[in-house]
Design an enzyme around this catalytic site. Structure first.
Site, PDB file in Angstrom:
ATOM      1  N   ASP A 119       0.849  -1.199   0.000  1.00 15.59           N
ATOM      2  CA  ASP A 119       0.000   0.000   0.000  1.00 15.59           C
ATOM      3  C   ASP A 119       0.882   1.247   0.000  1.00 15.59           C
ATOM      4  O   ASP A 119       2.029   1.201   0.464  1.00 15.59           O
ATOM      5  CB  ASP A 119      -0.888   0.021   1.247  1.00 15.59           C
ATOM      6  CG  ASP A 119      -1.833  -1.168   1.294  1.00 15.59           C
ATOM      7  OD1 ASP A 119      -2.152  -1.708   0.221  1.00 15.59           O
ATOM      8  OD2 ASP A 119      -2.229  -1.551   2.407  1.00 15.59           O
TER       9      ASP A 119
HETATM   10  N1  URA Z   1      -1.061  -6.033   3.840  1.00 13.04           N
HETATM   11  C1  URA Z   1      -1.611  -4.804   3.871  1.00 13.04           C
HETATM   12  O1  URA Z   1      -2.667  -4.597   4.447  1.00 13.04           O
HETATM   13  N2  URA Z   1      -0.951  -3.817   3.252  1.00 13.04           N
HETATM   14  C2  URA Z   1       0.233  -3.975   2.624  1.00 13.04           C
HETATM   15  O2  URA Z   1       0.799  -3.009   2.088  1.00 13.04           O
HETATM   16  C3  URA Z   1       0.788  -5.262   2.594  1.00 13.04           C
HETATM   17  C4  URA Z   1       0.121  -6.279   3.220  1.00 13.04           C
END
Ligand code: URA
Length: 237
Positions: A103
């Protein structure tokens, strides 16, 4: 390999453009300008220079980035920077792709490659390698929450059970755990499913490749992986 073809394979542009680079005397091998279009390069350990910049021939590239916050893993980032802005045009021309996604607000280990087989091997839905995440949580992590994460939780619109291994409470609001799949927002959704909330998320490890093994790579910095490190990233468990 014909020099112009080698240059093209390394991301220097079209065949025509690479021919032009050679004709312009922009390419050097062993300190010698090579302006002969018929020159054949021995690719083994080949070092070359283009407009004064040194390069090593790489059949494929494997890169580890310590991803900073505020960067999206997409080529057409809309609301944030794109991680691809951290790489030069020559690398981008090779068709660099993210191996899985983080993310925009997640930091830590992100691999990038132009090797489709490596990408498949690490992200195939049924064969995801283990990934270690560390997080800061909104509420204190309770032993019950840790246990539920290990037992597995259901996630809306996803089939199956999502369980973490090696769940470790590092501090009242800090948790580390290993996940074995890679569905959208998986870690944040798993924490929400046990009644907590992720406030900060960091990926420390993919397979057996840990950020700490990468010479203290700072956020925004990246390195090429060695053959040994590429194998470490593939280890499943
Ligand atoms: N899980 C998440 O919620 N976000 C990420 O960036 C990676 C794994």
């Amino acid at each position: 390999m014909l020099l112009e073809k080698m240059l093209q394979s390394q991301g220097f542009g079209s065949r025509k453009y690479c021919q032009q680079l050679i004709k312009n005397g922009a390419v050097q091998i062993n300190g010698e300008i090579i302006d002969n279009l018929k020159y054949k390069a021995d690719l083994h350990g080949l070092e070359f220079r283009v407009y004064g910049e040194d390069y090593l021939y790489r059949e494929k590239v494997y890169i580890a980035l310590n991803k900073p916050q505020g960067y999206e893993c997409s080529h057409q980032a809309t609301h944030h920077f794109s991680v691809f802005e951290l790489f030069d045009e020559v690398l981008m021309n090779r068709g660099l792709q993210c191996v899985g996604r983080l993310d925009q607000d997640t930091t830590g280990l992100l691999l990038l490659t132009d090797d489709g087989q490596f990408l498949q091997a690490l992200t195939h839905p049924k064969k995801h390698v283990a990934k270690v995440y560390q997080m800061h949580t909104a509420d204190p992590v309770t032993p019950e929450q840790a246990e539920k994460l290990e037992q597995g939780v259901e996630l809306r619109n996803e089939s199956g059970i999502f369980a973490a291994t090696d769940v470790q409470r590092l501090a009242e609001h800090q948790l580390q755990m290993t996940v074995h799949q890679g569905v959208y927002h998986q870690v944040k959704r798993m924490l929400a499913a046990v009644g907590n909330k992720v406030e900060q998320l960091h990926r420390a490890q993919i397979g057996q490749l840990n950020l700490t093994d990468l010479n203290d790579l700072q956020e925004g910095e990246w390195v090429y992986l060695s053959a040994e490190q590429i194998e470490q990233a593939k280890i499943r468990e």
